[in-house]
Write a protein that holds these residues in place. Structure first.
Motif, PDB file in Angstrom:
ATOM      1  N   GLU A 189      -0.144   2.955  -3.066  1.00 52.19           N
ATOM      2  CA  GLU A 189      -1.316   3.724  -2.630  1.00 52.19           C
ATOM      3  C   GLU A 189      -2.549   3.331  -3.437  1.00 52.19           C
ATOM      4  O   GLU A 189      -3.429   4.140  -3.712  1.00 52.19           O
TER       5      GLU A 189
ATOM      6  N   GLU B  40      -8.853   3.378   6.802  1.00 50.28           N
ATOM      7  CA  GLU B  40      -8.213   4.463   6.057  1.00 50.28           C
ATOM      8  C   GLU B  40      -9.248   5.526   5.663  1.00 50.28           C
ATOM      9  O   GLU B  40      -8.938   6.714   5.566  1.00 50.28           O
TER      10      GLU B  40
ATOM     11  N   SER C 201      -5.731   0.517  -3.684  1.00 52.48           N
ATOM     12  CA  SER C 201      -6.487  -0.548  -3.028  1.00 52.48           C
ATOM     13  C   SER C 201      -6.533  -1.803  -3.893  1.00 52.48           C
ATOM     14  O   SER C 201      -6.523  -2.929  -3.387  1.00 52.48           O
TER      15      SER C 201
ATOM     16  N   LEU D 217      -9.077  -0.770   4.515  1.00 50.29           N
ATOM     17  CA  LEU D 217      -9.539   0.342   3.681  1.00 50.29           C
ATOM     18  C   LEU D 217     -10.608   1.165   4.394  1.00 50.29           C
ATOM     19  O   LEU D 217     -10.664   2.393   4.236  1.00 50.29           O
TER      20      LEU D 217
ATOM     21  N   TYR E 283       0.830  -1.207   0.000  1.00 47.65           N
ATOM     22  CA  TYR E 283       0.000   0.000   0.000  1.00 47.65           C
ATOM     23  C   TYR E 283       0.867   1.261   0.000  1.00 47.65           C
ATOM     24  O   TYR E 283       0.544   2.257  -0.657  1.00 47.65           O
TER      25      TYR E 283
ATOM     26  N   THR F  48      -3.100  -3.515  -3.706  1.00 48.76           N
ATOM     27  CA  THR F  48      -2.971  -4.120  -2.381  1.00 48.76           C
ATOM     28  C   THR F  48      -3.771  -5.411  -2.310  1.00 48.76           C
ATOM     29  O   THR F  48      -3.339  -6.410  -1.721  1.00 48.76           O
TER      30      THR F  48
END
Length: 404
Positions: free
Chosen positions: A41, A249, A43, A246, A37, A46
């Motif tokens: 950066e 985040e 999703s 996520l 990640y 990842t």
């Protein structure tokens, strides 16, 4: 109940090796996820790291189980631990040289799980060889407690390492854990083959796999367990492995820290339930398995309905109660309904189905990410997990109804 288990020195080596290896798995798993990640950066990318950890079981899972039934399980576990030590060591070397990139993470995750395809079924199949059948429920609970305690220690150790130093220390600790596991396993008693004595070859492995498939079709317990577990795990995997991170985040300022905290909280709840399970449930059967699945689904549903920080932890508490009940019951039913000479193949088949569910879950959810919110995914997943055991119960009642 646990006294005889802890007096067995072979079980101490079994638990010790498994515990340090589990801590390392948690650390490297978090390390691969966090580093991916940070590098991308993204999703979606990842999620692909998580997928890389599931694909090996689809390719080699059944072969690993067959090998565990025709090879010396002890030697095979030591070989896999040393191989994983080498993979992590190379990852650390690339990191310090500044050469580590996203594709190295994909390959490293993939190769680690390839080793796990052979190690895990052998490790599970060894347990019934170390204790009497009457001690299996307590032994399974003790191992689950050790495993979950290690899983709890992993995020705590990861949080400390991330606060004190670089992310590479997660991988260094993992390498040490695999070396330590190999030493502990070397202290287990000699374990000759339980299956046929023919020479090991691909043809013999495929034949062994086919024999188990034919056997499995006639074992109603396995068919029911594998079918329900596949669907429940499918709706859980993305939510727990990626969705929670996520979501944190999305709703907090420091998603990694909250995600670690949730893992710790869940680990505490699951560990307590694992310890108490032999005292709370005197008989493990399909009914207990379904109850555990329903509680599990309630936890995810609650998070999706409310989607506020405190309810993430309430939902994790419910998951920490339901998931151990479900998983320990499944393990016990496999151990007691399958001949010992087939346990490697039974557990590898179980793992293949789980990882197939994992891979499908991660792939499908990743493709739908641009269309639906994380909260929507959680709500749908929780309700689906609740629906699966309910449909099974309804089907059983319908079959028993007069005139049907």
């Amino acid at each position: 109940m646990y006294r005889d288990i802890w007096k067995n020195r072979h079980m101490i080596y079994y638990f010790s090796g498994g515990a340090v290896s589990q801590i390392g798995n948690v650390l490297s798993g978090l390390g691969f996820l966090f580093l991916a990640y940070r590098l991308t950066e993204s999703s979606v990318q990842t999620t692909f790291i998580a997928i890389a950890e599931t694909v090996p079981y689809l390719l080699f899972g059944l072969i690993g189980g067959a090998a565990a039934d025709v090879m010396n399980r002890k030697k095979m576990m030591i070989m896999m631990d040393l191989s994983r030590f080498g993979i992590i060591s190379i990852t650390v070397f690339l990191y310090f040289q500044g050469w580590l990139n996203y594709y190295h993470l994909l390959i490293g995750s993939f190769l680690l799980q390839c080793c796990g395809c052979f190690f895990n079924p052998a490790h599970r199949a060894v347990l019934p060889e170390l204790v009497k059948e009457t001690q299996l429920p307590a032994a399974n609970s003790a191992w689950d407690t050790v495993q979950r305690s290690a899983s709890l220690a992993g995020p705590i150790l990861a949080a400390w390492m991330l606060a004190k130093g670089d992310i590479v220390y997660l991988f260094i600790a993992d390498a040490v854990s695999f070396a330590s596991s190999a030493v502990c396993i070397s202290r287990l008693p000699s374990m000759p083959r339980l299956a046929n004595k023919e020479s090991l070859s691909l043809s013999s492995l495929y034949k062994s796999m086919w024999v188990f498939v034919q056997y499995g079709k006639t074992n109603s317990v396995l068919v029911q367990l594998f079918s329900i577990t596949f669907f429940v795990v499918f709706f859980n995997t993305w939510v727990w492995q990626v969705g929670m991170l996520l979501a944190f985040e999305e709703i907090t300022a420091n998603g990694e820290r909250w995600f670690n905290s949730l893992q710790i909280f869940y680990g505490i709840a699951a560990t307590i339930i694992s310890v108490l399970l032999p005292y709370l449930l005197k008989q493990l059967d399909m009914k207990k398995y379904l109850i555990g699945s329903i509680i599990w689904g309630l936890g995810i549903s609650l998070i999706g309905f409310v989607y506020e920080l405190p309810f993430f932890f309430i939902g994790a508490l419910l998951i920490g109660v339901g998931l151990p009940i479900s998983s320990l019951t499944r393990v016990y039913l496999i151990q007691t309904s399958v001949p010992k000479a087939m346990l490697g193949r039974a557990f590898s088949t179980n793992a293949v189905l789980l990882y197939a569910a994992n891979t499908l879950s991660l792939s499908i959810y990743a493709s739908l990410l641009p269309m639906l919110s994380i909260r929507t995914f959680m709500l749908i997943s929780g309700l689906a997990i609740l629906l699966v055991p309910c449909l099974y119960v309804f089907n059983c009642l319908t079959r028993k109804a007069p005139g049907v």
